[in-house]
Motif scaffolding. Structure first.
Motif, PDB file in Angstrom:
ATOM      1  N   ALA A 111       6.567  -4.106 -33.038  1.00 38.74           N
ATOM      2  CA  ALA A 111       7.271  -5.227 -32.723  1.00 38.74           C
ATOM      3  C   ALA A 111       7.437  -5.341 -31.413  1.00 38.74           C
ATOM      4  N   ILE A 112       7.909  -6.826 -31.140  1.00 40.85           N
ATOM      5  CA  ILE A 112       8.131  -7.123 -29.652  1.00 40.85           C
ATOM      6  C   ILE A 112       9.874  -6.981 -29.393  1.00 40.85           C
ATOM      7  N   TYR A 113      10.213  -6.000 -28.390  1.00 38.28           N
ATOM      8  CA  TYR A 113      11.520  -5.630 -28.386  1.00 38.28           C
ATOM      9  C   TYR A 113      11.945  -5.779 -26.895  1.00 38.28           C
ATOM     10  N   MET A 114      12.700  -6.438 -26.347  1.00 37.02           N
ATOM     11  CA  MET A 114      13.073  -6.732 -24.897  1.00 37.02           C
ATOM     12  C   MET A 114      11.716  -6.750 -23.916  1.00 37.02           C
ATOM     13  N   GLN A 115      10.871  -7.837 -24.489  1.00 38.76           N
ATOM     14  CA  GLN A 115       9.700  -8.089 -23.749  1.00 38.76           C
ATOM     15  C   GLN A 115       8.572  -6.929 -23.652  1.00 38.76           C
ATOM     16  N   LYS A 116       8.719  -6.079 -24.623  1.00 39.56           N
ATOM     17  CA  LYS A 116       7.985  -4.716 -24.598  1.00 39.56           C
ATOM     18  C   LYS A 116       7.378  -4.782 -26.068  1.00 39.56           C
ATOM     19  N   VAL A 117       5.877  -4.134 -26.246  1.00 37.07           N
ATOM     20  CA  VAL A 117       5.791  -4.028 -27.530  1.00 37.07           C
ATOM     21  C   VAL A 117       5.934  -2.410 -27.923  1.00 37.07           C
ATOM     22  N   ILE A 118       6.820  -2.434 -28.932  1.00 37.09           N
ATOM     23  CA  ILE A 118       7.389  -0.899 -29.181  1.00 37.09           C
ATOM     24  C   ILE A 118       6.849  -0.574 -30.632  1.00 37.09           C
ATOM     25  N   TYR A 119       6.787   0.557 -31.179  1.00 37.68           N
ATOM     26  CA  TYR A 119       6.327   1.008 -32.260  1.00 37.68           C
ATOM     27  C   TYR A 119       7.190   1.636 -33.241  1.00 37.68           C
ATOM     28  N   TYR A 120       7.235   1.424 -34.474  1.00 33.95           N
ATOM     29  CA  TYR A 120       8.268   2.103 -35.288  1.00 33.95           C
ATOM     30  C   TYR A 120       7.788   2.551 -36.657  1.00 33.95           C
ATOM     31  N   LEU A 121       8.209   3.591 -37.236  1.00 37.81           N
ATOM     32  CA  LEU A 121       7.617   4.074 -38.486  1.00 37.81           C
ATOM     33  C   LEU A 121       8.524   3.172 -39.624  1.00 37.81           C
ATOM     34  N   CYS A 122       7.889   2.832 -40.742  1.00 39.91           N
ATOM     35  CA  CYS A 122       8.328   2.146 -41.830  1.00 39.91           C
ATOM     36  C   CYS A 122       7.932   2.547 -43.318  1.00 39.91           C
ATOM     37  N   ILE A 123       8.541   2.433 -44.238  1.00 40.00           N
ATOM     38  CA  ILE A 123       8.200   2.796 -45.510  1.00 40.00           C
ATOM     39  C   ILE A 123       8.109   1.535 -46.394  1.00 40.00           C
ATOM     40  N   LEU A 124       6.961   1.254 -46.949  1.00 42.33           N
ATOM     41  CA  LEU A 124       6.684  -0.194 -47.613  1.00 42.33           C
ATOM     42  C   LEU A 124       7.053   0.192 -48.940  1.00 42.33           C
ATOM     43  N   LEU A 125       7.984  -0.474 -49.590  1.00 41.59           N
ATOM     44  CA  LEU A 125       8.362  -0.337 -51.022  1.00 41.59           C
ATOM     45  C   LEU A 125       7.633  -1.285 -52.032  1.00 41.59           C
ATOM     46  N   GLN A 126       7.001  -0.752 -53.107  1.00 45.40           N
ATOM     47  CA  GLN A 126       6.348  -1.401 -53.997  1.00 45.40           C
ATOM     48  C   GLN A 126       7.084  -2.484 -54.457  1.00 45.40           C
ATOM     49  N   ASP A 127       6.396  -3.789 -54.790  1.00 45.86           N
ATOM     50  CA  ASP A 127       6.903  -4.821 -55.738  1.00 45.86           C
ATOM     51  C   ASP A 127       6.845  -4.530 -56.857  1.00 45.86           C
ATOM     52  N   PRO A 128       7.679  -4.422 -57.913  1.00 49.31           N
ATOM     53  CA  PRO A 128       7.595  -4.293 -59.227  1.00 49.31           C
ATOM     54  C   PRO A 128       6.907  -5.260 -59.927  1.00 49.31           C
ATOM     55  N   GLY A 129       6.848  -6.498 -59.401  1.00 45.95           N
ATOM     56  CA  GLY A 129       6.485  -7.353 -60.216  1.00 45.95           C
ATOM     57  C   GLY A 129       4.814  -7.834 -60.015  1.00 45.95           C
ATOM     58  N   GLU A 130       4.397  -7.297 -58.641  1.00 44.07           N
ATOM     59  CA  GLU A 130       3.047  -7.415 -58.302  1.00 44.07           C
ATOM     60  C   GLU A 130       2.601  -6.166 -57.690  1.00 44.07           C
ATOM     61  N   PRO A 131       1.633  -5.457 -58.523  1.00 41.37           N
ATOM     62  CA  PRO A 131       1.190  -4.120 -57.871  1.00 41.37           C
ATOM     63  C   PRO A 131       0.720  -3.988 -56.569  1.00 41.37           C
ATOM     64  N   HIS A 132      -0.104  -4.995 -55.822  1.00 43.97           N
ATOM     65  CA  HIS A 132      -0.672  -4.865 -54.564  1.00 43.97           C
ATOM     66  C   HIS A 132       0.405  -5.641 -53.401  1.00 43.97           C
ATOM     67  N   GLY A 133       1.665  -6.072 -53.930  1.00 40.76           N
ATOM     68  CA  GLY A 133       2.709  -6.487 -53.037  1.00 40.76           C
ATOM     69  C   GLY A 133       3.594  -5.600 -52.647  1.00 40.76           C
TER      70      GLY A 133
END
Length: 182
Positions: free
Chosen positions: A126-148
């Motif tokens: 993400a871009i944060y205060m004119q810098k590119v930073i990295y962050y760890l995140c969890i992607l939650l599955q969409d129950p309606g769409e298996p690949h979403g």
């Protein structure tokens, strides 16, 4: 328990503690820097100096009492709702992922995500205060769409560790997720 010292995005030192309870159960705890007495003193002195200046102009002693009261209330609110001491991530392959934020006042905020809802754990940028930073995140599955993806849940939002720290946590999470898929 292993501990490593890393840097946050801001440049401050943070500590990453790693615990492995079993092959499919690991805990990561990121400890943020303690409350700095210097910054606390500077904020308190500036509020009290401004109050003293108003007291000299108005000759009303209520101004000084209000300044002390506001400073104390502000400190309590900061410690209870803002200043996070450490953040932890507990990954249990058969059960789910638990995220805990512990505030300086002792208050804890815990969130649990069932493993059936977890699509993947990724490092995002993400871009944060004119810098590119990295962050760890969890992607939650969409129950309606298996690949979403229905939602992105960021981790370690307060401590904001740099990429080298995130890669270590990411690799460990991926090992557990791979065990679950086999």
């Amino acid at each position: 328990m292993e501990e490593g010292v890393y840097r946050a995005v801001s440049g401050g030192r943070i500590a990453l503690q790693r615990r492995q309870y079993s092959a499919s159960c690991r805990e990561f705890s990121v400890r943020c820097p303690r409350l700095q007495l210097r910054s606390l003193s500077a904020a308190t002195c500036s509020v009290w100096l401004a109050a003293y200046g108003l007291f000299v102009l108005s000759q009303n002693s209520m101004v000084l009492s209000a300044a002390i009261f506001i400073t104390l209330i502000g400190l309590i609110v900061y410690l209870h709702f803002v200043k996070i001491d450490h953040e932890s991530l507990l990954v249990i392959g058969s059960l789910g992922i638990q995220m805990t934020s512990s505030y300086a006042s002792g208050k804890e905020n815990t969130t649990f995500i069932e493993m059936s809802q977890v699509k993947d754990v990724v490092i995002n940028e993400a871009i944060y205060m004119q810098k590119v930073i990295y962050y760890l995140c969890i992607l939650l599955q969409d129950p309606g769409e298996p690949h979403g993806v229905s939602e992105v849940v960021p981790l370690f939002q307060s401590s904001k560790p740099r990429l080298d720290c995130l890669v270590e946590v990411y690799q460990s999470c991926q090992e557990i997720l791979e065990q679950r898929k086999t």
